[in-house]
Design an enzyme around this catalytic site. Structure first.
Site, PDB file in Angstrom:
ATOM      1  CE1 TYR A  42       2.398  -6.081  -1.818  1.00 26.89           C
ATOM      2  CE2 TYR A  42       4.754  -6.243  -1.507  1.00 26.89           C
ATOM      3  CZ  TYR A  42       3.509  -5.997  -1.000  1.00 26.89           C
ATOM      4  OH  TYR A  42       3.367  -5.659   0.315  1.00 26.89           O
ATOM      5  CG  HIS A  98      -0.500  -9.568   1.821  1.00 28.48           C
ATOM      6  ND1 HIS A  98      -0.107  -9.425   0.518  1.00 28.48           N
ATOM      7  CD2 HIS A  98      -0.313  -8.353   2.384  1.00 28.48           C
ATOM      8  CE1 HIS A  98       0.288  -8.180   0.308  1.00 28.48           C
ATOM      9  NE2 HIS A  98       0.167  -7.516   1.429  1.00 28.48           N
TER      10      HIS A  98
HETATM   11  N1  LIG Z   1       1.953  -6.050   4.259  1.00 26.94           N
HETATM   12  C1  LIG Z   1       1.278  -5.085   3.673  1.00 26.94           C
HETATM   13  O1  LIG Z   1       0.030  -5.090   3.621  1.00 26.94           O
HETATM   14  C2  LIG Z   1       2.022  -3.939   3.035  1.00 26.94           C
HETATM   15  C3  LIG Z   1       1.348  -2.771   2.678  1.00 26.94           C
HETATM   16  C4  LIG Z   1       2.087  -1.737   2.118  1.00 26.94           C
HETATM   17  C5  LIG Z   1       3.455  -1.889   1.913  1.00 26.94           C
HETATM   18  N2  LIG Z   1       4.085  -3.059   2.221  1.00 26.94           N
HETATM   19  C6  LIG Z   1       5.549  -3.244   2.002  1.00 26.94           C
HETATM   20  O2  LIG Z   1       6.239  -2.142   2.564  1.00 26.94           O
HETATM   21  C7  LIG Z   1       7.112  -1.589   1.569  1.00 26.94           C
HETATM   22  C8  LIG Z   1       7.345  -0.136   1.839  1.00 26.94           C
HETATM   23  O3  LIG Z   1       6.159   0.618   1.742  1.00 26.94           O
HETATM   24  P1  LIG Z   1       5.948   1.741   0.636  1.00 26.94           P
HETATM   25  O4  LIG Z   1       6.838   1.452  -0.491  1.00 26.94           O
HETATM   26  O5  LIG Z   1       4.516   1.841   0.311  1.00 26.94           O
HETATM   27  O6  LIG Z   1       6.342   3.079   1.423  1.00 26.94           O
HETATM   28  P2  LIG Z   1       7.693   3.692   2.015  1.00 26.94           P
HETATM   29  O7  LIG Z   1       8.805   2.705   1.977  1.00 26.94           O
HETATM   30  O8  LIG Z   1       7.332   4.324   3.323  1.00 26.94           O
HETATM   31  O9  LIG Z   1       8.004   4.893   1.026  1.00 26.94           O
HETATM   32  C9  LIG Z   1       8.375   4.684  -0.324  1.00 26.94           C
HETATM   33  C10 LIG Z   1       8.347   6.034  -1.029  1.00 26.94           C
HETATM   34  O10 LIG Z   1       9.350   6.883  -0.470  1.00 26.94           O
HETATM   35  C11 LIG Z   1      10.293   7.232  -1.503  1.00 26.94           C
HETATM   36  N3  LIG Z   1      11.624   7.160  -0.873  1.00 26.94           N
HETATM   37  C12 LIG Z   1      12.303   6.044  -0.552  1.00 26.94           C
HETATM   38  N4  LIG Z   1      13.459   6.343   0.052  1.00 26.94           N
HETATM   39  C13 LIG Z   1      13.523   7.698   0.115  1.00 26.94           C
HETATM   40  C14 LIG Z   1      14.484   8.612   0.629  1.00 26.94           C
HETATM   41  N5  LIG Z   1      15.609   8.194   1.206  1.00 26.94           N
HETATM   42  N6  LIG Z   1      14.218   9.941   0.512  1.00 26.94           N
HETATM   43  C15 LIG Z   1      13.069  10.386  -0.072  1.00 26.94           C
HETATM   44  N7  LIG Z   1      12.115   9.547  -0.568  1.00 26.94           N
HETATM   45  C16 LIG Z   1      12.344   8.212  -0.472  1.00 26.94           C
HETATM   46  C17 LIG Z   1      10.110   6.229  -2.604  1.00 26.94           C
HETATM   47  O11 LIG Z   1      10.394   6.803  -3.864  1.00 26.94           O
HETATM   48  P3  LIG Z   1      11.611   6.253  -4.806  1.00 26.94           P
HETATM   49  O12 LIG Z   1      11.309   4.820  -5.103  1.00 26.94           O
HETATM   50  O13 LIG Z   1      11.540   7.145  -5.984  1.00 26.94           O
HETATM   51  O14 LIG Z   1      12.866   6.432  -4.001  1.00 26.94           O
HETATM   52  C18 LIG Z   1       8.619   5.917  -2.490  1.00 26.94           C
HETATM   53  O15 LIG Z   1       7.855   6.915  -3.145  1.00 26.94           O
HETATM   54  C19 LIG Z   1       6.375  -1.911   0.262  1.00 26.94           C
HETATM   55  O16 LIG Z   1       7.228  -1.777  -0.867  1.00 26.94           O
HETATM   56  C20 LIG Z   1       5.929  -3.313   0.527  1.00 26.94           C
HETATM   57  O17 LIG Z   1       7.012  -4.223   0.330  1.00 26.94           O
HETATM   58  C21 LIG Z   1       3.398  -4.074   2.825  1.00 26.94           C
END
Ligand SMILES: NC(=O)c1ccc[n+]([C@@H]2O[C@H](COP(=O)([O-])OP(=O)(O)OC[C@H]3O[C@@H](n4cnc5c(N)ncnc54)[C@H](OP(=O)(O)O)[C@@H]3O)[C@@H](O)[C@H]2O)c1
Length: 267
Positions: A42, A98
């Protein structure tokens, strides 16, 4: 207990790079987050390290997860040591594999033993996996015993409920950690979720997260915004009714966002 001390709402850090990322992580910790999710790929381990040092909390008040990228399977221990150096800590709370090896080229038996070994040596308190299917979990079981794993982190949200895999993990006492718990915002526009949010006078994001939390899952929403971080953390205060839960159950449509061509054949 191997699962019970993982804080139920963590901060995802994918995209929280650079100085803005560091600030966002510090803000999240000040807003009450105690669990931070990063990974070798990341480019946020340094940011997490800066934030942990600057936030004013003792290290033992924070739960830090990192993930070993398949590129580092052949030097897993050294790569974890490098991650610890970036994070500015001598041990992480949780280390995940991962992804299984791309196209399953490297057998699990080649690296899972070393993951168990770095735990034995104290570089990480807990170990787990990410994006592992039932078949991969069975292979882990043969090598080190599935009970050794604290969690399997995989994509899970209202549109991809991943029930078969989730139940398999629960039955094996492996905690489910949901990544992309809001489907990167997609589920927040769903009329069913919006209506339930109105009923509870809360934000749609809190409904999306409470739906997962009430099933006993861990969630790691990412937000760079202080207010949205607070909103997401407060999803633990929302109590969905059985009817609410059934209504969201019915939204499952197997809509997977993360599906690389080198990835596993999903459950
Ligand atoms: N293990 C894996 O292979 C893998 C793969 C993908 C992701 N991940 C982990 O999972 C975490 C979360 O996934 P993600 O970041 O892709 O998706 P997510 O948490 O489902 O969504 C994040 C998005 O939603 C917005 N958001 C956040 N809170 C909000 C709210 N209360 N109201 C409206 N919009 C909101 C954020 O924008 P703002 O930042 O502008 O609020 C961002 O655009 C990642 O950061 C990573 O740590 C792991």
């Amino acid at each position: 207990m191997k699962n019970n001390n993982i804080p139920k709402v963590g901060l995802g850090t994918y995209g929280l790079t650079g100085d803005n990322g560091t600030q966002a992580i510090i803000t999240a910790i000040k807003n009450g987050y105690r669990h931070i999710d990063t990974a070798q790929t990341y480019d946020t381990e340094k940011q997490v390290g800066f934030a942990v040092r600057d936030c004013g909390l003792a290290r033992d008040q924070l739960f830090i997860t990192t993930k070993i990228t398949p590129e580092n399977f052949s030097n897993l221990k050294q790569s974890l040591s490098d991650s610890l150096a970036k994070l500015g800590t001598d041990r992480v709370n949780l280390t995940l594999i991962h992804w299984p090896s791309h196209y399953d080229k490297v057998p699990i038996s080649d690296y899972i033993g070393e993951l168990a070994q770095v735990q034995d040596e104290g570089l990480t308190d807990l170990i787990g996996v990410s994006n592992f299917t039932r078949r991969h979990l069975d292979e882990v079981d043969k090598e080190i015993g599935i009970k050794r794993l604290s969690t399997n982190q995989f994509e899970c949200h209202a549109y991809l409920q991943n029930r078969i895999l989730a139940q398999y993990c629960i039955d094996a006492d492996v905690a489910v950690t949901c990544y992309m718990p809001m489907a990167v915002g997609a589920v927040l526009k769903d009329p069913v979720i919006i209506k339930i949010a109105q009923q509870h006078n809360c934000d749609p994001s809190q409904v999306a997260l409470a739906y997962l939390l009430q099933q006993g899952y861990i969630v790691i929403p990412k937000s760079a915004n202080a207010e949205r971080q607070k909103t997401n953390l407060a999803s633990t205060d929302v109590n969905l009714t059985a009817d609410n839960m059934s209504a969201i159950d019915a939204l499952d449509r197997g809509q997977r966002i993360v599906d690389p061509e080198w990835g596993p054949t999903w459950d």
